[in-house]
Design a protein around this motif. Sequence first.
Motif, mmCIF file in Angstrom:
data_model
loop_
_atom_site.group_PDB
_atom_site.id
_atom_site.type_symbol
_atom_site.label_atom_id
_atom_site.label_comp_id
_atom_site.label_asym_id
_atom_site.label_seq_id
_atom_site.Cartn_x
_atom_site.Cartn_y
_atom_site.Cartn_z
ATOM 1 N N THR A 53 25.100 0.818 -47.913
ATOM 2 C CA THR A 53 24.808 1.557 -49.138
ATOM 3 C C THR A 53 26.093 2.102 -49.733
ATOM 4 O OG1 THR A 53 23.527 3.350 -50.105
ATOM 5 C CG2 THR A 53 24.371 3.710 -47.884
ATOM 6 N N SER A 54 26.081 2.307 -51.032
ATOM 7 C CA SER A 54 27.254 2.884 -51.686
ATOM 8 C C SER A 54 27.105 4.401 -51.862
ATOM 9 C CB SER A 54 27.478 2.230 -53.048
ATOM 10 O OG SER A 54 26.361 2.464 -53.878
ATOM 11 N N ALA A 55 25.956 4.943 -51.486
ATOM 12 C CA ALA A 55 25.720 6.386 -51.605
ATOM 13 C C ALA A 55 26.535 7.142 -50.565
ATOM 14 C CB ALA A 55 24.245 6.694 -51.432
ATOM 15 N N MET A 56 27.017 8.301 -50.945
ATOM 16 C CA MET A 56 27.774 9.121 -50.004
ATOM 17 C C MET A 56 26.836 9.974 -49.155
ATOM 18 S SD MET A 56 30.971 10.219 -52.381
ATOM 19 C CE MET A 56 32.273 10.422 -51.187
ATOM 20 N N PHE A 57 25.768 10.481 -49.766
ATOM 21 C CA PHE A 57 24.795 11.311 -49.055
ATOM 22 C C PHE A 57 23.715 10.407 -48.487
ATOM 23 C CE2 PHE A 57 21.015 14.304 -49.426
ATOM 24 C CZ PHE A 57 21.292 14.942 -48.236
ATOM 25 N N LEU A 58 23.659 10.297 -47.164
ATOM 26 C CA LEU A 58 22.718 9.384 -46.505
ATOM 27 C C LEU A 58 21.408 10.064 -46.118
ATOM 28 C CD1 LEU A 58 25.181 7.434 -44.196
ATOM 29 C CD2 LEU A 58 24.440 6.872 -46.508
ATOM 30 N N LYS A 59 21.212 11.298 -46.528
ATOM 31 C CA LYS A 59 19.996 12.068 -46.234
ATOM 32 C C LYS A 59 19.771 12.164 -44.734
ATOM 33 C CE LYS A 59 18.035 10.981 -50.659
ATOM 34 N NZ LYS A 59 16.962 10.445 -51.419
ATOM 35 N N SER A 60 18.541 11.999 -44.279
ATOM 36 C CA SER A 60 18.278 12.113 -42.842
ATOM 37 C C SER A 60 18.372 10.731 -42.206
ATOM 38 C CB SER A 60 16.900 12.723 -42.590
ATOM 39 O OG SER A 60 15.899 11.878 -43.069
ATOM 40 N N VAL A 61 19.236 10.618 -41.216
ATOM 41 C CA VAL A 61 19.468 9.328 -40.574
ATOM 42 C C VAL A 61 18.888 9.252 -39.170
ATOM 43 C CG1 VAL A 61 21.540 8.831 -41.898
ATOM 44 C CG2 VAL A 61 21.742 10.027 -39.735
ATOM 45 N N ASP A 62 18.603 10.406 -38.572
ATOM 46 C CA ASP A 62 18.101 10.402 -37.192
ATOM 47 C C ASP A 62 17.322 11.697 -36.965
ATOM 48 O OD1 ASP A 62 17.691 9.463 -34.650
ATOM 49 O OD2 ASP A 62 19.727 9.852 -33.927
ATOM 50 N N ARG A 63 16.425 11.679 -35.979
ATOM 51 C CA ARG A 63 15.659 12.868 -35.614
ATOM 52 C C ARG A 63 15.617 12.995 -34.090
ATOM 53 N NH1 ARG A 63 12.661 13.332 -40.103
ATOM 54 N NH2 ARG A 63 11.537 15.056 -39.533
ATOM 55 N N PHE A 64 15.503 14.239 -33.673
ATOM 56 C CA PHE A 64 15.299 14.546 -32.263
ATOM 57 C C PHE A 64 14.358 15.739 -32.221
ATOM 58 C CE2 PHE A 64 16.327 16.882 -28.385
ATOM 59 C CZ PHE A 64 16.171 15.879 -27.443
ATOM 60 N N ASN A 65 13.147 15.510 -31.716
ATOM 61 C CA ASN A 65 12.091 16.523 -31.750
ATOM 62 C C ASN A 65 11.924 17.035 -33.181
ATOM 63 O OD1 ASN A 65 11.707 16.140 -29.027
ATOM 64 N ND2 ASN A 65 12.929 17.892 -28.426
ATOM 65 N N ASP A 66 12.164 18.322 -33.428
ATOM 66 C CA ASP A 66 12.018 18.850 -34.780
ATOM 67 C C ASP A 66 13.360 18.975 -35.503
ATOM 68 O OD1 ASP A 66 12.907 20.833 -33.101
ATOM 69 O OD2 ASP A 66 11.901 22.442 -34.162
ATOM 70 N N LEU A 67 14.427 18.450 -34.919
ATOM 71 C CA LEU A 67 15.752 18.510 -35.516
ATOM 72 C C LEU A 67 16.057 17.214 -36.265
ATOM 73 C CD1 LEU A 67 17.674 20.074 -32.519
ATOM 74 C CD2 LEU A 67 16.812 21.239 -34.546
ATOM 75 N N VAL A 68 16.725 17.343 -37.407
ATOM 76 C CA VAL A 68 17.051 16.206 -38.259
ATOM 77 C C VAL A 68 18.565 16.142 -38.425
ATOM 78 C CG1 VAL A 68 16.719 15.190 -40.554
ATOM 79 C CG2 VAL A 68 14.877 16.491 -39.499
ATOM 80 N N VAL A 69 19.118 14.923 -38.434
ATOM 81 C CA VAL A 69 20.540 14.729 -38.674
ATOM 82 C C VAL A 69 20.715 14.194 -40.093
ATOM 83 C CG1 VAL A 69 22.620 13.499 -37.966
ATOM 84 C CG2 VAL A 69 20.974 14.217 -36.238
#
Length: 135
Positions: A53-69
């Motif tokens: 992608t050419s976007a700089m902001f990739l939003k949420s890429v991964d999750r662990f339980n209730d935590l988002v990366v």
Amino acid sequence: MANTACFIIVGRNDIPIYEAEVGSAAKREDAAQLHQFILHAALDVVQDLAWTTSAMFLKSVDRFNDLVVSVYVTAGHTRLMLLHDSRNEDGIKSFFQEVHELYIKILLNPLYLPGSRITSTHFDTKVRALARKYL
């Protein structure tokens, strides 16, 4: 502010150059290591997404339980990564954009060696203030 938030800047060679626990949750003894583990585990996903992608902001890429990366990739392939439990996507994007501006100012400093740890207390204070404002 998010209850749990950990912010990290990872350089081109997957070396962390800045880390900060910016959440307001009570600190557990092993929380810092867990947050680092989750963020570093998401680096492979970020590596694959950054080239598709050419976007700089990739939003949420991964999750662990209730935590988002959530991740913001600069033009120089430095990754700004935030581990959080909030759903404020606009605030997170604004946080990343403002921290990116601060990072560029650090890079413009002739005394800073690109890729080395950011030890500036001014930078740390500004990042924590932006976290309180946007997260």
